[in-house]
Design a protein around this motif. Sequence first.
Motif, mmCIF file in Angstrom:
data_model
loop_
_atom_site.group_PDB
_atom_site.id
_atom_site.type_symbol
_atom_site.label_atom_id
_atom_site.label_comp_id
_atom_site.label_asym_id
_atom_site.label_seq_id
_atom_site.Cartn_x
_atom_site.Cartn_y
_atom_site.Cartn_z
ATOM 1 N N VAL A 66 44.559 47.808 38.856
ATOM 2 C CA VAL A 66 44.908 46.927 39.976
ATOM 3 C C VAL A 66 43.732 46.039 40.361
ATOM 4 N N PHE A 67 44.049 44.785 40.693
ATOM 5 C CA PHE A 67 43.012 43.849 41.115
ATOM 6 C C PHE A 67 43.653 42.660 41.804
ATOM 7 N N SER A 68 42.844 41.941 42.537
ATOM 8 C CA SER A 68 43.173 40.602 42.980
ATOM 9 C C SER A 68 42.216 39.670 42.247
ATOM 10 N N ILE A 85 40.736 47.122 48.357
ATOM 11 C CA ILE A 85 41.569 47.440 47.201
ATOM 12 C C ILE A 85 41.067 48.703 46.511
ATOM 13 N N ALA A 86 39.752 48.784 46.294
ATOM 14 C CA ALA A 86 39.189 49.945 45.617
ATOM 15 C C ALA A 86 39.347 51.214 46.443
ATOM 16 N N ASP A 87 39.114 51.112 47.749
ATOM 17 C CA ASP A 87 39.202 52.297 48.600
ATOM 18 C C ASP A 87 40.649 52.785 48.725
ATOM 19 N N LEU A 88 41.606 51.860 48.784
ATOM 20 C CA LEU A 88 43.011 52.272 48.802
ATOM 21 C C LEU A 88 43.421 52.875 47.462
ATOM 22 N N ALA A 89 42.922 52.292 46.372
ATOM 23 C CA ALA A 89 43.224 52.854 45.054
ATOM 24 C C ALA A 89 42.687 54.273 44.926
ATOM 25 N N ALA A 90 41.548 54.532 45.578
ATOM 26 C CA ALA A 90 40.957 55.876 45.530
ATOM 27 C C ALA A 90 41.851 56.917 46.190
ATOM 28 N N GLU A 91 42.773 56.472 47.026
ATOM 29 C CA GLU A 91 43.732 57.393 47.633
ATOM 30 C C GLU A 91 44.869 57.736 46.678
ATOM 31 N N HIS A 92 44.932 57.042 45.547
ATOM 32 C CA HIS A 92 45.993 57.263 44.555
ATOM 33 C C HIS A 92 45.387 57.361 43.154
ATOM 34 N N PRO A 93 44.409 58.263 42.976
ATOM 35 C CA PRO A 93 43.694 58.296 41.698
ATOM 36 C C PRO A 93 44.521 58.822 40.533
ATOM 37 N N ASP A 94 45.718 59.330 40.816
ATOM 38 C CA ASP A 94 46.585 59.796 39.739
ATOM 39 C C ASP A 94 47.294 58.653 39.028
ATOM 40 N N VAL A 95 47.328 57.459 39.663
ATOM 41 C CA VAL A 95 48.058 56.345 39.051
ATOM 42 C C VAL A 95 47.307 55.014 39.071
ATOM 43 N N LEU A 96 46.261 54.866 39.875
ATOM 44 C CA LEU A 96 45.615 53.569 40.019
ATOM 45 C C LEU A 96 44.169 53.569 39.510
ATOM 46 N N ILE A 97 43.818 52.497 38.813
ATOM 47 C CA ILE A 97 42.476 52.270 38.293
ATOM 48 C C ILE A 97 41.983 50.956 38.893
ATOM 49 N N PRO A 98 41.040 50.982 39.824
ATOM 50 C CA PRO A 98 40.644 49.750 40.517
ATOM 51 C C PRO A 98 39.688 48.882 39.718
ATOM 52 N N PHE A 99 39.996 47.589 39.667
ATOM 53 C CA PHE A 99 39.085 46.568 39.174
ATOM 54 C C PHE A 99 38.695 45.681 40.354
ATOM 55 N N GLY A 100 37.535 45.054 40.245
ATOM 56 C CA GLY A 100 37.113 44.087 41.236
ATOM 57 C C GLY A 100 37.222 42.676 40.675
ATOM 58 N N SER A 101 36.948 41.698 41.514
ATOM 59 C CA SER A 101 36.898 40.311 41.074
ATOM 60 C C SER A 101 35.792 39.597 41.844
ATOM 61 N N VAL A 102 34.889 38.973 41.101
ATOM 62 C CA VAL A 102 33.780 38.237 41.702
ATOM 63 C C VAL A 102 33.732 36.856 41.051
ATOM 64 N N ASP A 103 33.888 35.818 41.846
ATOM 65 C CA ASP A 103 33.764 34.461 41.325
ATOM 66 C C ASP A 103 32.317 34.235 40.905
ATOM 67 N N PRO A 104 32.073 33.823 39.651
ATOM 68 C CA PRO A 104 30.693 33.576 39.229
ATOM 69 C C PRO A 104 29.962 32.567 40.101
ATOM 70 N N ALA A 105 30.703 31.698 40.789
ATOM 71 C CA ALA A 105 30.069 30.710 41.655
ATOM 72 C C ALA A 105 29.333 31.357 42.821
ATOM 73 N N ARG A 106 29.568 32.621 43.084
ATOM 74 C CA ARG A 106 28.867 33.315 44.174
ATOM 75 C C ARG A 106 27.422 33.636 43.816
ATOM 76 N N GLY A 107 27.066 33.483 42.555
ATOM 77 C CA GLY A 107 25.668 33.632 42.153
ATOM 78 C C GLY A 107 25.104 35.022 42.373
ATOM 79 N N VAL A 108 23.897 35.068 42.929
ATOM 80 C CA VAL A 108 23.199 36.340 43.101
ATOM 81 C C VAL A 108 23.975 37.272 44.018
ATOM 82 N N SER A 109 24.606 36.741 45.044
ATOM 83 C CA SER A 109 25.368 37.602 45.950
ATOM 84 C C SER A 109 26.536 38.259 45.211
#
Length: 296
Positions: A66-68, A85-109
Amino acid sequence: MTLRLDLDALVAIDVHTHVHADTHGHMALDEELSAAASKYFKGDPYDPTVPDIAADYRAKNMAAVVFSVDTEMATGQPALSNEEIADLAAEHPDVLIPFGSVDPARGVSGIRLARKLVEQHGVRGFKFHPSIQAFEPNDRSVYPLYEELQSLGVPALFHTGQTGIGAGLPGGRGIKLRYSDPMLLDDVAADFPGLTIIMAHPSVPWQDAAISVATHKANVYIDLSGWSPKYFPPQLVKAANGLLKRKVLFGSDYPLLRPERWIADFEQLDIKPEVRPLIMKENAIRALNLDPTGPR
């Protein structure tokens, strides 16, 4: 966080599902893009939250990645919270695998956020959409982010080819398809051999390029999401059935394309019986490093 997936009991792992709404009513896409995407996929509008996805996939005895997608820098639409998203997915670890999304334009942050998401929130990979985020994947300015993901040992999932986001709108809402040419990922795969790369979707109009990259680079996979299998290019079916039988992954593109629709059409393809379980689950276990007892 320790995943509690029962890998033996699962019938499939869907490596490509979208969180369209958070639990506070915020949406991942603005109304215009959402309506255009629903029209493109010929589906009923549905904006699931993380708990909705968990319920849907638990009923199917499947797991889901799951991801946005963080498009705020390019579209102005506030990104859904990776942490939530990740913390909610952690409540359902039997079915959900959390991915993140970071726009490269955010740079160092963005690089710091990626490490935080993995180390503090259990994120297992990252999703990129070069066309919407408006970047060339092989731009050297993005390389520090890839270096971080490689050091963290998590895969990167890249949209490739045509996109339903912006489809049919004037100018495609400014979204440029060329950023999602899979050949741009060949550079990334060569320069970061320790980074697992998943090229999402049949990469039309660059399907042959995607097959070439996945064949040549051991660290590159293809997910089959975003298209009903009845529309798969013939060369993709041939590769999935043979040369790339251990490199292709089941993905739906839920909720715009539901897994039941995808699977019904996949069952009509001439895929060897011994290859089907590889595509539906076994290849994902390896690509996502889900089996703690097996090799990566």
